[in-house]
Motif scaffolding. Structure first.
Motif, PDB file in Angstrom:
ATOM      1  N   MET A   1      46.070  27.550  46.504  1.00  0.00           N
ATOM      2  CA  MET A   1      45.176  28.066  46.318  1.00  0.00           C
ATOM      3  C   MET A   1      44.025  26.607  46.332  1.00  0.00           C
ATOM      4  N   HIS A   2      42.838  26.673  47.409  1.00  0.00           N
ATOM      5  CA  HIS A   2      42.202  25.633  47.047  1.00  0.00           C
ATOM      6  C   HIS A   2      41.000  25.453  46.245  1.00  0.00           C
ATOM      7  N   GLU A   3      40.832  25.445  45.373  1.00  0.00           N
ATOM      8  CA  GLU A   3      39.345  25.348  44.531  1.00  0.00           C
ATOM      9  C   GLU A   3      38.681  24.380  44.678  1.00  0.00           C
ATOM     10  N   ILE A   4      36.979  25.068  44.644  1.00  0.00           N
ATOM     11  CA  ILE A   4      35.462  24.329  44.720  1.00  0.00           C
ATOM     12  C   ILE A   4      35.136  24.771  44.226  1.00  0.00           C
ATOM     13  N   LYS A   5      35.083  23.377  42.793  1.00  0.00           N
ATOM     14  CA  LYS A   5      35.122  23.015  41.167  1.00  0.00           C
ATOM     15  C   LYS A   5      33.280  22.900  41.638  1.00  0.00           C
ATOM     16  N   PHE A   6      31.777  23.720  41.355  1.00  0.00           N
ATOM     17  CA  PHE A   6      30.737  23.151  41.218  1.00  0.00           C
ATOM     18  C   PHE A   6      30.746  22.645  39.964  1.00  0.00           C
ATOM     19  N   HIS A   7      29.288  21.850  40.383  1.00  0.00           N
ATOM     20  CA  HIS A   7      29.294  21.117  39.051  1.00  0.00           C
ATOM     21  C   HIS A   7      27.539  21.979  38.440  1.00  0.00           C
ATOM     22  N   ALA A   8      27.008  21.791  37.317  1.00  0.00           N
ATOM     23  CA  ALA A   8      26.538  22.459  36.792  1.00  0.00           C
ATOM     24  C   ALA A   8      24.906  23.317  37.650  1.00  0.00           C
TER      25      ALA A   8
ATOM     26  N   ILE B   1      36.620  24.601  54.648  1.00  0.00           N
ATOM     27  CA  ILE B   1      37.018  24.835  56.048  1.00  0.00           C
ATOM     28  C   ILE B   1      38.601  24.487  56.447  1.00  0.00           C
ATOM     29  N   SER B   2      38.589  22.584  55.888  1.00  0.00           N
ATOM     30  CA  SER B   2      39.684  22.693  56.369  1.00  0.00           C
ATOM     31  C   SER B   2      40.566  22.766  56.406  1.00  0.00           C
ATOM     32  N   SER B   3      40.814  23.175  54.659  1.00  0.00           N
ATOM     33  CA  SER B   3      41.869  23.156  53.964  1.00  0.00           C
ATOM     34  C   SER B   3      43.169  24.065  54.814  1.00  0.00           C
ATOM     35  N   THR B   4      43.866  24.264  54.420  1.00  0.00           N
ATOM     36  CA  THR B   4      45.914  24.866  54.918  1.00  0.00           C
ATOM     37  C   THR B   4      45.600  25.708  54.107  1.00  0.00           C
ATOM     38  N   GLU B   5      45.525  25.904  52.768  1.00  0.00           N
ATOM     39  CA  GLU B   5      45.737  27.095  51.901  1.00  0.00           C
ATOM     40  C   GLU B   5      45.032  27.767  52.499  1.00  0.00           C
ATOM     41  N   LYS B   6      45.881  29.186  52.407  1.00  0.00           N
ATOM     42  CA  LYS B   6      45.648  30.581  52.873  1.00  0.00           C
ATOM     43  C   LYS B   6      43.967  31.443  51.869  1.00  0.00           C
ATOM     44  N   ASP B   7      44.591  31.022  50.616  1.00  0.00           N
ATOM     45  CA  ASP B   7      43.252  31.348  49.951  1.00  0.00           C
ATOM     46  C   ASP B   7      42.212  30.468  48.674  1.00  0.00           C
ATOM     47  N   VAL B   8      40.939  30.950  49.217  1.00  0.00           N
ATOM     48  CA  VAL B   8      39.980  29.554  48.516  1.00  0.00           C
ATOM     49  C   VAL B   8      38.856  30.432  47.391  1.00  0.00           C
ATOM     50  N   LEU B   9      39.018  29.449  46.596  1.00  0.00           N
ATOM     51  CA  LEU B   9      38.539  29.673  45.135  1.00  0.00           C
ATOM     52  C   LEU B   9      37.706  28.874  44.625  1.00  0.00           C
TER      53      LEU B   9
ATOM     54  N   CYS C   1      35.580  30.147  56.540  1.00  0.00           N
ATOM     55  CA  CYS C   1      36.782  30.625  55.601  1.00  0.00           C
ATOM     56  C   CYS C   1      37.469  32.198  56.228  1.00  0.00           C
ATOM     57  N   VAL C   2      36.626  32.654  55.888  1.00  0.00           N
ATOM     58  CA  VAL C   2      37.242  34.054  55.708  1.00  0.00           C
ATOM     59  C   VAL C   2      37.675  34.385  57.415  1.00  0.00           C
ATOM     60  N   LYS C   3      36.918  33.556  58.649  1.00  0.00           N
ATOM     61  CA  LYS C   3      37.062  33.626  60.223  1.00  0.00           C
ATOM     62  C   LYS C   3      38.420  33.401  60.342  1.00  0.00           C
ATOM     63  N   GLN C   4      38.573  32.358  59.337  1.00  0.00           N
ATOM     64  CA  GLN C   4      40.024  31.708  59.274  1.00  0.00           C
ATOM     65  C   GLN C   4      40.992  32.479  59.249  1.00  0.00           C
TER      66      GLN C   4
ATOM     67  N   LYS D   1      40.913  33.444  56.210  1.00  0.00           N
ATOM     68  CA  LYS D   1      41.616  32.789  53.871  1.00  0.00           C
ATOM     69  C   LYS D   1      40.728  34.100  53.699  1.00  0.00           C
ATOM     70  N   VAL D   2      41.791  34.211  52.602  1.00  0.00           N
ATOM     71  CA  VAL D   2      41.205  35.171  51.394  1.00  0.00           C
ATOM     72  C   VAL D   2      40.251  34.081  50.529  1.00  0.00           C
ATOM     73  N   VAL D   3      38.645  34.803  50.419  1.00  0.00           N
ATOM     74  CA  VAL D   3      37.868  33.979  49.413  1.00  0.00           C
ATOM     75  C   VAL D   3      37.390  34.911  48.504  1.00  0.00           C
ATOM     76  N   ARG D   4      37.930  33.872  46.911  1.00  0.00           N
ATOM     77  CA  ARG D   4      37.643  34.202  45.638  1.00  0.00           C
ATOM     78  C   ARG D   4      36.485  34.062  44.853  1.00  0.00           C
TER      79      ARG D   4
END
Length: 89
Positions: free
Chosen positions: A1-8, A26-34, A58-61, A63-66
């Motif tokens: 799972m590719h995780e995008i962690k945002f700061h405050a 967008i460029s990640s090859t992981e199927k799930d993006v958090l 991501c959805v159009k590719q 991928k599952v968005v969480r």
């Protein structure tokens, strides 16, 4: 799972970093993006619009968005009030 962690504060002030994180999702090859908003305290329309576009891409590719929702009560209430979690439905 590719995780995008945002700061405050994912805001236009940090546009370059947010764009970089979105490009990575967008460029990640992981199927799930958090999209992790756990530590966010505030977000602005710029970031929200950019994130919505990234999620749709991501959805159009296929991928599952969480989401990991913000702990900050006001931001969570704001996201709910603008139907942030219902995009694309």
């Amino acid at each position: 799972m590719h995780e995008i962690k945002f700061h405050a504060y994912p805001t236009i002030k940090y546009a370059n970093k947010i764009i970089e994180l979105c490009e990575n999702a967008i460029s990640s090859t992981e199927k799930d993006v958090l999209f992790n908003f756990n530590n966010c305290l505030f977000s602005d329309p710029f970031a929200i619009t950019l994130l919505a576009g990234t999620m749709m891409s991501c959805v159009k590719q296929g991928k599952v968005v969480r989401f990991r929702r913000p702990k900050h009560k006001k931001l969570e209430e704001f996201f709910k009030s603008i139907a942030f979690y219902q995009w694309g439905k």
